[in-house]
Design an enzyme around this catalytic site. Sequence first.
Site, PDB file in Angstrom:
ATOM      1  N   HIS A 159      -2.879  -4.504  -0.781  1.00  0.00           N
ATOM      2  CA  HIS A 159      -2.957  -4.785   0.665  1.00  0.00           C
ATOM      3  C   HIS A 159      -2.199  -3.760   1.520  1.00  0.00           C
ATOM      4  CE1 HIS A 159       0.711  -7.796   0.771  1.00  0.00           C
ATOM      5  NE2 HIS A 159       1.008  -6.709   0.124  1.00  0.00           N
ATOM      6  N   GLU A 160      -2.439  -3.801   2.811  1.00  0.00           N
ATOM      7  CA  GLU A 160      -1.850  -2.848   3.772  1.00  0.00           C
ATOM      8  C   GLU A 160      -2.123  -1.397   3.399  1.00  0.00           C
ATOM      9  OE1 GLU A 160      -0.607  -3.399   6.614  1.00  0.00           O
ATOM     10  OE2 GLU A 160      -0.363  -5.563   6.549  1.00  0.00           O
ATOM     11  N   GLY A 161      -3.337  -1.118   2.938  1.00  0.00           N
ATOM     12  CA  GLY A 161      -3.688   0.235   2.494  1.00  0.00           C
ATOM     13  C   GLY A 161      -3.471   0.342   1.006  1.00  0.00           C
ATOM     14  N   ARG A 174       4.199  -1.348   6.515  1.00  0.00           N
ATOM     15  CA  ARG A 174       4.255  -0.793   5.153  1.00  0.00           C
ATOM     16  C   ARG A 174       5.671  -0.811   4.595  1.00  0.00           C
ATOM     17  NH1 ARG A 174      -0.802   3.572   5.935  1.00  0.00           N
ATOM     18  NH2 ARG A 174      -2.341   1.916   5.609  1.00  0.00           N
TER      19      ARG A 174
END
Lengths: 620, 620
Positions: free
Chosen positions: B471-473, B312
Amino acid sequence: MLRPTIDFLLYDWLQADTLPQRARFADHSRETFGSVLDAAERLAREKFAPFNRLVDTEEPRFDGEKVILPQATHEAWKAFGESGMLSAAQDYDIGGMQLPYLVETAANAFFAKASVGIGGSLLTVGNANLLMAHGNEAQRRVFALNEFSGRWSGTMCLSEPQAGSSLSDVATRAVPDGDNFESDALGPRYRLHGNKMWISAGEHELTENIIHLVLAKIPGPDGKLVPGTKGISLFVVPKKLVDAEGRLTGERNDVALAGLNHKCGWRGTTNTLLNFGEGRFKPAGRAGAVGYLVGRPGEGLRCMFHMMNEARIGVGLGAAMLGYAGYEASLDYARQRPQGRPITGAPSAPTSAPASGTPAFGKDAAAPQVPIIEHADVKRMLLAQKAYSEGALALCLYGARLVDEQHTGAPEAGAEAALLLEVLTPIIKSFPSQWCLEANSLAIQVHGGYGYTRDFPVEQYWRDNRLNMIHEGTHGIQALDLLGRKVVMQGGAGLKLLASRINATIERAGHVQGLAEFATQLGGAVQRLGAATKAAWATGEPAEALANATPYLQAFGHVVVAWIWLDVVLAAQAAEAPRRDGSLAACRYFFAYELPLVDAWLKVVSSREAVCREMLDEWF
Amino acid sequence: MLRPTIDFLLYDWLQADTLPQRARFADHSRETFGSVLDAAERLAREKFAPFNRLVDTEEPRFDGEKVILPQATHEAWKAFGESGMLSAAQDYDIGGMQLPYLVETAANAFFAKASVGIGGSLLTVGNANLLMAHGNEAQRRVFALNEFSGRWSGTMCLSEPQAGSSLSDVATRAVPDGDNFESDALGPRYRLHGNKMWISAGEHELTENIIHLVLAKIPGPDGKLVPGTKGISLFVVPKKLVDAEGRLTGERNDVALAGLNHKCGWRGTTNTLLNFGEGRFKPAGRAGAVGYLVGRPGEGLRCMFHMMNEARIGVGLGAAMLGYAGYEASLDYARQRPQGRPITGAPSAPTSAPASGTPAFGKDAAAPQVPIIEHADVKRMLLAQKAYSEGALALCLYGARLVDEQHTGAPEAGAEAALLLEVLTPIIKSFPSQWCLEANSLAIQVHGGYGYTRDFPVEQYWRDNRLNMIHEGTHGIQALDLLGRKVVMQGGAGLKLLASRINATIERAGHVQGLAEFATQLGGAVQRLGAATKAAWATGEPAEALANATPYLQAFGHVVVAWIWLDVVLAAQAAEAPRRDGSLAACRYFFAYELPLVDAWLKVVSSREAVCREMLDEWF
C-alpha cells in the site's frame, strides 16, 4: 505447466527412462511412469486442489471426543490410499509397484502443489519405510503393511515441549511391561510415559488406527534416564491396540490428545500435543501407553535418522511446490491483469536536469493499458519465482535420483550417491524452504492488493510455506548439519565429490556457446566456497566456525542451485524453443541476480565474524 | 525497551531538545515532549496492545446495514481522539498542541507497535492536513477540524478496481451539480460516479461521519475524460451530508459499501470497495455522490502528493514498529526458553577426518540446557531484527525531523531538508516494509514451532507487515520513483546532497577509534552507488535503467541504513554502556552481514542487465 516441466526434468535431464534397465524396475518403462504421473495429476486435481482453501478456513477442531476435519479431507485420503501411491516404491510381493523413488517423488509433487495441507502421506510412508528397515517381521506385517494400504496412518513423535530441536533432552520414559515383556509377538513390550509436541496428523478419524513411532528413553538400573542422544530408543505405539494379526482388540491405548496447535498455515493437517500414559486409558488395566521396541535399545536415533534424508527431500519438495503454485497463480494473474503502460523515453532527457519531481521517463497516457506481465519489474518477480521454484524442484528430483542410485546402483556408484546425498540433504531441505517462501512473497507482490486478500490463493501459499524452515530440522539445524558435519566428514570427501560433479558440469558448459561465462562464474564461486569452508575451520574451533553456519548454508545453497540450473540448461539445449529459452533465461536470472549474493554471505564465514557470538544479552 | 530507544534517538541523536528554540515550538520543552510520549505510551499499552489479537480474530463484518467492529476498537478510537493526538501538530488556535512532527511521529510509534490494525489515525490526520493545505475556509473548518477532534474520520480514495497503481486510468467522473454548482458554501459542488478500491477505514461506525478525499476526473466539453494524470481533480465527499456549520443534514450521501476485503493480516482496519453514485441513495433527489472540489480542477494529484511524503513516513514507521514488536517478543522468548547447550570442541578434531555422520563439534549432554539466547545463531537472528527495526525507526525519525526542518527551519536549511526528504522518502517507505517483514520472519524462527502458532504474537506481526510493501505505492513504484525521478531530478542535486550528509558522518567516524573501518566501508559503498546510478542512466534509455530499479532501491536502502547506523553509533559514544555497546554491535552486524549485499544488487544495475526486460511471455 508442471507436468511438461517434470517430464523434461525426468527424461531429458535425469534420464529416468534408463532406470528400467535395472532389475528392480525391469517391468517399468516411460509408459508406466507416465501412467502413474497421469493418475497422480488427475487425483490431485480432482480431490486435493479444489479443497485447498476449504481446509485452511475449516481448521481441525476437537469436539471433546473426536477431531473434526472437513469431509473433503476424508475423501482425499481415501482416494489417495486406494490409488496405491502409499506403497508405490514397495516390492511387488507386498502389493507395491516397485517404482523408482524418483518417479514416486515426481508423482507426489502434484499433491504437494494441489494442497500441501491435505496431503499427509509423507509421514505415513516414512513411518512404514522405517519399520520395513528396522522393524521385526510382525511389526512390518502388522504395522507397515496396514499403513501402505491406507488402512492406518503414521506419525513421527520426536519433539517434546521441553525439547524441540534438542533430542538429547527427550524425557519420555519407557519401562518393560511385566516380566514377560520380551515375549510379545509384536516385539519387546514397554510402557511409555511422556509428552510429545508438534506431532503432525497425531489425532484424527481419517484412518482406523494411528501408528506412532516414538522416541523414548529406557531408564538404567538406577532408574535414571541416560543423558544425551545415546540413551534414546524407538517404539511403535498404536493409538488402538491390535493383535499379532493386525486386528483391533477393541482396547484403546493410552495415547491422549492434549491439544491441537492453531497454526498460521498448513491448517489441513492436525498438529498435536500428545500425552503418552497420562492415565486416561488403562490398557490391560495397567498404567502407561503400550509400545513395542523397534530395533535395539539405544539405537532409536539411528533408526529415525535412517529415514531423515527422504523426509527432508519431502519437505523440500513441498516447499518447492508451494513456490511453484504461487508462480503459476501469479503468472496467470500477470497475463490477465491490464495495468499501466510501457516505459518510454523521458519528456526531458535525464541528463538535462528535469525540474523537481519530473520523472526521467514517460508513458503514453493515451495508449491502452498493457497486461502487467509486460513490465520489466513484474517479469523480474516472475523470473525469480521460476528460478527459485523450478530450481528447487530440479534439486529435489536430483536428490530423489540419488536415493535410487544408492539403492539400485552398482556398489561404487551407490556409495557415491549416498555420500553426495548426505552433503546435499541440508540444501534440499533448506533452499526450497527459504527461497520458495520468498517466491510466494513475490507472488503476492505481483498480485498487488489482491494478493493480500483471501480471494486469491497466494497468501495461503505464503503462510503454508512458512512452516518449512521450522519442521524436520530448523534452518539453523540444517546449517549446523552442513558445516559441522557433512562438509568435514571423511576428511571432506563429500564436499570433494560435490565439487567434482559441479566441475564436470562446468567443463561441459565451457564448450557451449553462450554458457561459457556461466561456467567461469560458477567455477569461481565453487572455489571461493571451498576456501571459505577451510577458513571457517582454520582455527579448529567449532564455536568460531559454526557461528556463521547459516550464511554458509545460504551461500552453499545458491552455489548448488546455480550448478543445477546450468546442468538443466545443458539438457535443455536440445529441447523445443520455449523450454530452451525459458531455462536459459531462468539460469541467466539466477547467475546475474542471485549468485553474486554468495560472496556477501561467505565474507562473514571466511573472516569468522564474531559479532553474533560475542553479543551479550544486556546489549540487546 | 522502546521508550529509552526513542528518547535516545530523539535527544542524543536528533537533538529534539533544540526544537523549542524555534518560535513555533517555543512553549515546548523536553518535559512537554516527555508528557506527550508518556501519555501515548500509556494509552497504547492500555487501549491498543491488549486487543491486537482480538482484532485479528474478530475481523470486520457487514451485517447488511452496518460494519461491525469489536467494542475494543470503538474504545481505542474514542480514547485516541480524546487524547488530542489527532491534532498534536496543529496550531494552538484550532485546538492543536503545536508539537513538532518528530515528536508526533515518535508518539505514534507506540500505537503502531501496540496494534497497527486498530490504529487508524494516519489517514484521518493526512486527510485533514491535506484539507488544511488545499481546502477553502469552509472545508478546513467543517471537515478538517471535525477530523482533528476525532468526531469524524477520513479516508484517501485513489485506486480503482481497473486502476491500482496506475492513477492516470482513474475513471471516476465528477460533473457539476446544477447551474449554481459553484456557489455552495463548502466549495464547487459536483456529482461523482465511480468505484474506489482498497479504501482503508472506508466504512465503519467508529465516528459520526466519514470524510472521503476522492480523486476523480471532470469530463471535458466533449464529455470525455482527459487521459493521464493531468485530468485528475480532488473532491471531498462526506458519507453523510453536512451543512456549512458542520451539522449533519440527516441525509445520506450516495457512497455505498460494495464489499469488505478479507485480508491476510491488518484485520483491525476495514478495507473496502466503495461505490460512489451507484444510486442506492439520492441526495437532494438527484443521482451521484455529492463532492466538493478541493483546490483547482486538474490539480488533484498535486494536492494528494503534497501529503505523500508524510503518509509514506507513516507506513515506514508502522513497518518498523511491527519489526520492533517481533524483536521484543522473540528477545523475551529467547531469554526464557531453555534449549540445547553451548557448542564445545569436537569429539575428534575436524581436520582428523571424523567418521561418516560424526559431527565436528560436541556438546556436554550432562550439562543443563541454556536459554536459547546463548546460541550464536539465535543471537544472529536477534541482532538482525535489532539492526533492521531500530535502524528503520531511526530512519523514520530522521525523516520526520526533516519535515520539521522543512517547515520551521531557516529558508536554506528548509529547502535542503525538503530536497533530502524527496530522495529519502522511497527508502523510508521501502526499507522498513521489506526488512522489518524479514525481521518478523526471524522472530517466528527464533520461536521455532511456537512462532508458527497463533498462541504467540509473531505470526500476526508477520502477516500484518506483509501489507506494507503493497500500500501507499508498491515496492516497485518506490523503486521507479527513486531511480526514475528522485536521484535524477535537478541534475542529481538530491543525490549529491545525500552524499554530502553521508560523507560528513564518514568524516566524523573516521576519527573515532573502532569506527574508522566502518567509515571506509561506507565511503566505498557510496561511491559505488553513485557510479551505478550513472551507469544505469549511461544510455539515457529509461527502459534500460529502470528494469533494475528494484535492486537499485534495495542497494540504496542498505547504504542509507548503514549510514544511519554509523551516525547513531557516533551519538551513542557518549551513552551508557549497554546502549553504546548494543548500538555498536548492531552497526557491526549491519556492516558485516548486510552492507556487502549492496555490491551484488548493484551489479545488475551497473551492467543494465537485460534478462528481465527481454524475457518473453511464452518462455515462462
